[in-house]
Design a protein around this motif. Structure first.
Motif, PDB file in Angstrom:
ATOM      1  N   THR A 115       0.858  -1.186   0.000  1.00 54.35           N
ATOM      2  CA  THR A 115       0.000   0.000   0.000  1.00 54.35           C
ATOM      3  C   THR A 115       0.895   1.236   0.000  1.00 54.35           C
ATOM      4  OG1 THR A 115      -1.754  -1.159   1.197  1.00 54.35           O
ATOM      5  CG2 THR A 115      -1.806   1.254   1.227  1.00 54.35           C
ATOM      6  N   VAL A 116       0.812   2.013  -1.063  1.00 54.38           N
ATOM      7  CA  VAL A 116       1.681   3.182  -1.235  1.00 54.38           C
ATOM      8  C   VAL A 116       1.006   4.448  -0.726  1.00 54.38           C
ATOM      9  CG1 VAL A 116       3.019   4.526  -2.912  1.00 54.38           C
ATOM     10  CG2 VAL A 116       2.755   2.066  -3.225  1.00 54.38           C
ATOM     11  N   VAL A 117      -0.297   4.567  -0.944  1.00 47.77           N
ATOM     12  CA  VAL A 117      -1.089   5.681  -0.412  1.00 47.77           C
ATOM     13  C   VAL A 117      -2.252   5.059   0.348  1.00 47.77           C
ATOM     14  CG1 VAL A 117      -2.507   7.688  -0.982  1.00 47.77           C
ATOM     15  CG2 VAL A 117      -0.413   7.232  -2.274  1.00 47.77           C
ATOM     16  N   ASP A 118      -2.404   5.461   1.617  1.00 50.41           N
ATOM     17  CA  ASP A 118      -3.281   4.741   2.538  1.00 50.41           C
ATOM     18  C   ASP A 118      -4.302   5.682   3.176  1.00 50.41           C
ATOM     19  OD1 ASP A 118      -4.420   2.930   4.259  1.00 50.41           O
ATOM     20  OD2 ASP A 118      -2.597   2.512   5.396  1.00 50.41           O
ATOM     21  N   GLY A 119      -5.461   5.807   2.530  1.00 48.24           N
ATOM     22  CA  GLY A 119      -6.546   6.620   3.099  1.00 48.24           C
ATOM     23  C   GLY A 119      -6.216   8.090   3.199  1.00 48.24           C
TER      24      GLY A 119
END
Length: 304
Positions: free
Chosen positions: A19-23
């Motif tokens: 996950t590179v960008v998380d929320g």
């Protein structure tokens, strides 16, 4: 333009199992300069790629210039100028030709593009280099040309990925001055940078991310007051552990990074008095800055 030029809501991006960008959620108000900060690998470049419709999010919503991304990214990009991290100017063309050719990508007529070129050359202080080849330009000149090229379509929003990396102080300050002039004309700027001084000088607000998650957001001065809230004394040239034991009673807190001791103090007097006149020891008393905030939140050690 809408009230918010850019909006991210619960955006996620994964590459395989990572996950590179998380929320990630934030917004950029129309007419402000907004900074996206974080260590290498924090997800900044992926965030910009999603904003520009180059990469698709796995979840969440993105709005750019009032348009939904990626569905209407082609339309939104007509109102956006992009300054990439690395200059991608055409070396076969002159400075003027680089601007003329780029205007065609936005469907501008030859006459309309020509009318824009001289004012942009003046804006970038490249009037005397109009007929020079790209290879003849200094690093600072190339960066200013890349900025001028990004303005050929008179964009409402300017997206910049590390705009002054590799530039000397004079060139960096000139870029900053040019960006301030754009803000004074109502442009919206979103930038990534590793220069905390740059973010502190330019940004109205900023967001710090780590491992794709937002860990802090706000105006630079507000973040400095919240996270640090006192002066800093940096001490070099002594055994830091022993000095830490001596000075800790007079500090709000202390940190050691390598051979440097950082003392965070409400009252610098007692610490300065104990350091004054010591042989082989150097120290610096200064106000807290955005770099202190960044390092406190993301850590002082290198992340590989």
């Amino acid at each position: 333009m809408p009230q918010n030029a850019i909006e991210f809501s619960d955006v996620q991006k994964r590459y395989g199992d990572k996950t590179v960008v998380d929320g990630l959620s934030f917004h950029v108000r129309t007419g402000e300069c907004f900074g996206l900060l974080g260590p290498n690998g924090a997800g900044k470049t992926t965030t910009l790629k999603m904003l520009l419709g180059i990469a698709n999010p796995d979840a969440g919503t993105i709005m750019l210039a009032g348009e939904s991304i990626p569905a209407r990214s082609r339309i939104a990009r007509q109102r956006v100028g992009v300054v990439p991290q690395f200059d991608n100017l055409d070396p076969d063309f002159t400075v003027r030709e680089n601007l003329l050719v780029f205007g065609r990508y936005f469907g501008l007529s030859a006459s309309k593009t020509r009318a824009k070129v001289d004012p942009l050359l003046e804006f970038a202080r490249l009037q005397n280099k109009a007929d020079a080849r790209v290879a003849e330009l200094s690093g600072g000149m190339k960066r200013r040309l890349t900025l001028a090229r990004a303005l050929i379509n008179d964009p409402d929003v300017l997206v910049m990925d590390e705009p002054t990396t590799g530039l000397d102080p004079q060139a960096r300050h000139l870029i900053w001055e040019r960006l301030r002039s754009l803000l004074s004309r109502g442009k919206t700027i979103m930038l990534t940078t590793h220069f905390m001084e740059e973010a502190e000088r330019l940004c109205d607000r900023l967001c710090i991310i780590e491992e794709g998650r937002k860990i802090a957001e706000g105006a630079p001065h507000a973040l400095i007051a919240k996270e640090i809230g006192c002066d800093v004394i940096e001490v070099y040239g002594a055994a830091p552990e022993a000095l830490r034991e001596e000075l800790s009673p007079f500090a709000v807190r202390t940190e050691i990074s390598g051979e440097t001791l950082f003392c965070y103090v409400d009252d610098p007097g007692p610490v300065n008095a104990r350091l004054a006149g010591r042989q082989g020891l150097r120290y610096l008393h200064r106000p807290a800055n955005l770099e202190d905030v960044f390092l406190r939140l993301t850590g002082r050690e290198m992340q590989e």
